[in-house]
Design an enzyme around this catalytic site. Structure first.
Site, PDB file in Angstrom:
ATOM      1  N   GLU A   1      99.705  41.425 -46.566  1.00 20.85           N
ATOM      2  CA  GLU A   1      99.125  40.084 -46.716  1.00 20.85           C
ATOM      3  C   GLU A   1      98.806  39.749 -48.172  1.00 20.85           C
ATOM      4  OE1 GLU A   1      98.357  42.152 -44.290  1.00 20.85           O
ATOM      5  OE2 GLU A   1      98.841  41.056 -42.458  1.00 20.85           O
TER       6      GLU A   1
ATOM      7  N   HIS B   1      90.525  41.136 -34.326  1.00 23.96           N
ATOM      8  CA  HIS B   1      91.542  40.091 -34.127  1.00 23.96           C
ATOM      9  C   HIS B   1      90.963  38.892 -33.397  1.00 23.96           C
ATOM     10  CE1 HIS B   1      93.921  43.692 -34.911  1.00 23.96           C
ATOM     11  NE2 HIS B   1      94.910  42.886 -35.296  1.00 23.96           N
TER      12      HIS B   1
END
Lengths: 464, 331
Positions: free
Chosen positions: B60, B129
């Site tokens: 990322e 998440h």
């Protein structure tokens, strides 16, 4: 020369500091600037550093104690022997202010010990910065013997950083001035005494060290001699112990719980939320409770015990007072406190019977007490109710200012004192006086209303 | 009008903007063939090829940094961050670089980058998440933050975001990708900083963000049956925030509940409640209530997870109390 360690003033409004812990023990050698003790105030915990090198003599305040600002908590002696022999500074300082350790400064100013200082609350040189040791007294804003109200500027102080005005936190009379303009005064030292009663002859001296301990010793009287705490403890401790109790009582009695909107609408419509309290409705109040309030019996309805009240009304042109305030603002550079002006006029109108009456002004649901300072009544001071000795001063007259409400006329009866209500009727100002028999004579009531309405009609004439 | 899913709306918005402007490209993990785990981008790689729909390695910080650089040199990248929770990995690229380049260059550089990611719990995805971290980026000056509450908003806000010359972070609720809403066929944009008053009412204002708008809508229906008229407002973007519309509404209703799925403490609800308090204080007849997610890591246990987010019942209950003048949080 031994050096007294005092409880420093770490905040402007601080009256006592709690010693959290001693970082040095009695007999320990101490270097200049070394932390001596840790002090906790209502705001912060700080280390207090030694202002002199030497040996820490026995300490007179233990960890955990609340010590009034300015009180001696320890002494730093020149030698270890002196520190050991020196004993508690409080023993010497409290009973005999002219004890051997302070003989040096006393010799320079023998008057200090000889002059009898008046009783009252001490005013100390505040610590305006973290590292400030002394403050230079630039100028006094009050003359010795002058009346002092809470919040009045007493004197101006110059530190290494700035010049500031120091305000009185007690009302009374400036009975003693113990430092002159230009004097450098150590933080925590007494520079003035504010007495409760007007002094016959105020004491005026320039600063000399040691007087701080001498001054309040008299205040506390013989009780202090047997007391372990240092003498200077007495006056501030008394005051600070009283303050919270008063504040608490006030909070319980005065505060009404209501939503901001309910409060605003009540204000706009001239509704008094306290009537809901009196009628027994549960708080907090919301907008819908205002309907209940509106439905309560009209304000003008006669109430028990007040029906015997006498009621007089007068009517004058409404713009007189506004014009006068505008004129004062033009002349003086700042807008006058309208409450003070009205109180001044009321006081002057009452002055036949009472030379300096206390006038209460009720405005926007808040009460302010004023006390006439001079015969003109315009230079009139605000009285802080918190300062009272036993109870708040009883006003001689209550002026209820309803000029901003929609009410045009009231008939509520007198309270514990005569009540004057100001309302607006179109462009006019209506002045209603209500009093209970015995509070005023008929002639006195007429004179009062006549005098006040005259002054409100043509305020400038009042000055002549 | 036709109804499409939020997923399809995002897909359309990106495709339309890529057709319109060839500097627009998209990069991220599993965005090309896979079309993201939520299938939002399905079909785009077929039309635009792998040069403009770029699969990246699992890094990322790497691909977000690439996007910042591309944006600084004239491209309009759309960064696909698979889960909002991964924002923690790109903090420097996003908050120290993208958010500050324009300011620190005196306006000579701009970062026209969109970072699209998601928020929302109750998908049984566990603590790493399931977070709703929009408050984190909303706190940083230089970043715009959009929170679509339906397919319509998702499309209109995405198109505006891609055309914006500043970095924009868009949070989609990962549970709403299959929710359908009316979306016009013809092109439209939704301006930033303009709240949507979804329902008019006079008794209480319910301010919801993202999926919490649905909670507010449902609560308003139940309350309407009881005679409590709710005004429901969706700010649409929390940076910039349409403060005026919120304040005006609360001045009218005198009461408000702010509902958001981020953790309640130090979050969006507190910020909005505080502004209402500052700007509408004298019009408030009750304290402004915050309703955010519980201040705990999102549990994996479904039974526990469901307890952590604001529910319709909670909003209804709180609104009843506020309107009845009950003392909330009695002192």
């Amino acid at each position: 020369m031994p050096h007294d360690v005092i409880m420093p003033a770490l905040g402007m409004a601080q009256q006592t500091g709690k010693i959290v812990s001693w970082l040095k023990q009695a007999g320990d050698p101490v270097a200049l600037g070394e932390p001596l003790m840790e002090v906790e105030t209502d705001k912060a915990t700080m280390e207090v550093e030694a202002q002199a090198a030497g040996y820490l003599g026995s300490v007179s305040a233990a960890a955990g104690e609340d010590v009034p600002v300015g009180a001696v908590v320890a002494r730093i002696a020149d030698t270890a022997e002196e520190a050991e022999a020196g004993g508690s500074p409080s023993g010497k300082a409290s009973g005999e202010p002219s004890g051997d350790q302070s003989s040096e400064p006393q010799a320079d100013a023998p008057k200090a010990a000889a002059t009898k200082l008046p009783e009252g609350a001490t005013v100390i040189m505040p610590a305006l910065g973290m590292t400030q040791d002394t403050g230079r007294l630039v100028a006094w804003a009050k003359q010795p013997g002058e009346a002092v109200a809470v919040g009045d500027t007493l004197f101006e102080v110059e530190t290494d950083k700035s010049t500031m005005e120091v305000e009185a936190d007690k009302a009374g009379w400036l009975a003693a001035v113990l430092a002159a303009a230009g004097d450098d005064v150590p933080v925590g030292e007494t520079v003035a005494i504010i007495s409760k009663d007007e002094p016959d002859t105020p004491v005026v001296e320039s600063y000399s060290p040691g007087k701080a301990a001498a001054a309040p010793a008299k205040d506390s009287g013989d009780k202090a001699a047997s007391d372990a705490a240092p003498a200077p403890a007495k006056a501030p401790a008394k005051a600070s112990a009283k303050a919270p109790a008063k504040a608490g009582a006030k909070a319980a009695g005065g505060r009404i719980l209501a939503s901001p909107k309910a409060r605003r609408l009540a204000l706009q419509e001239g509704l008094d939320l306290s009537r809901l309290v009196e009628a027994g409705y549960a708080q907090p109040y919301h907008v819908k409770d205002l309907e209940t309030l509106r439905a309560l019996p009209a304000l003008g309805a006669p109430q028990a015990g007040t029906s015997a009240s006498a009621r007089l009304t007068a009517r004058v042109a409404g713009e007189g007072l506004q014009n006068f305030c505008a004129w004062v603002a033009d002349e003086g550079g700042s807008a006058p406190d309208e409450g003070a002006v009205v109180a001044g006029f009321a006081a002057a109108s009452l002055s036949d019977t009472n030379p300096s009456p206390i006038i209460a002004i009720d405005r926007w649901g808040a009460r302010t007490l004023y006390c006439a300072g001079d015969e003109l009544g315009v230079a009139i001071g605000e009285v802080q109710p918190d300062d009272g000795d036993d109870q708040d001063p009883q006003p001689a007259l209550l002026v209820r200012d309803l000029r901003d409400s929609r009410l045009t006329s009231v008939q509520l009866g007198a309270e514990e004192q005569p009540v004057i209500t100001l309302t607006r009727e179109g462009a006019d100002l209506a002045i209603t006086l209500e009093y209970a028999p015995g509070q005023l004579s008929q002639a006195g009531a007429i004179a009062l209303l006549e005098g006040l309405s005259g002054r409100l009609d043509m305020p400038l004439r009042h000055l002549l | 009008m036709r109804e499409i899913t939020l997923s399809k709306a995002v897909n359309e918005a990106i495709a339309e903007e890529m057709r319109r402007d060839e500097t627009v490209f998209l990069l991220g993990e599993d965005v090309a063939e896979a079309g993201t785990p939520f299938k939002v981008l399905a079909g785009l790689v077929e039309e635009f090829g792998t040069d403009r729909i770029m699969d990246t390695p699992i890094s990322e910080p790497g691909f977000t940094g690439i996007a910042v650089g591309a944006a600084l040199t004239g491209m309009r990248p759309v960064v696909d961050l698979m889960f909002g929770d991964f924002l923690f990995l790109v903090m420097d690229q996003l908050c120290n670089q993208a958010a500050k380049a324009c300011y620190m260059s005196g306006g000579k550089l701009t970062v026209p980058m969109v970072l699209r990611t998601n928020l929302g719990a109750t998908r049984r995805s566990a603590a790493q998440h399931s977070q709703s971290l929009h408050a984190l980026v909303a706190h940083i000056p230089g970043l715009k933050v959009a929170m679509p509450s339906s397919a319509y908003e998702a499309k209109g806000l995405m198109k505006t975001a891609i055309r914006d010359n500043n970095p924009v972070v868009i949070f989609e609720d990962k549970l709403m990708y299959n929710d359908k809403a009316e979306v016009p066929e013809e092109e439209f944009l939704i301006p930033f900083g303009v709240a949507n008053v979804r329902r008019q009412g006079k008794d209480i204002t319910l301010i919801g963000t993202s999926s919490m708008v649905q909670i507010a809508d449902e609560a308003a229906k139940i309350l309407a049956a009881e005679g409590i008229e709710c005004e429901v407002i969706d700010p649409r973007t929390i940076v910039p925030l349409d403060e005026a519309t919120l304040v005006e509404s609360v001045k009218k209703t005198s009461r408000a509940i702010v509902i958001d799925e981020g953790h309640q403490s130090y979050g969006i609800t507190g910020e909005i409640a505080s502004r209402l308090n500052e700007k509408a204080f004298y019009h408030l007849d009750a304290p402004v209530l915050r309703m955010g997610a519980m201040d705990v890591p999102v549990p994996f246990s479904p039974a526990l997870e469901d307890l952590t987010v604001p529910t319709v019942d909670q909003v209804v209950e709180a609104a009843r109390k506020l309107c009845a003048g009950d003392m909330i949080h009695a002192a």
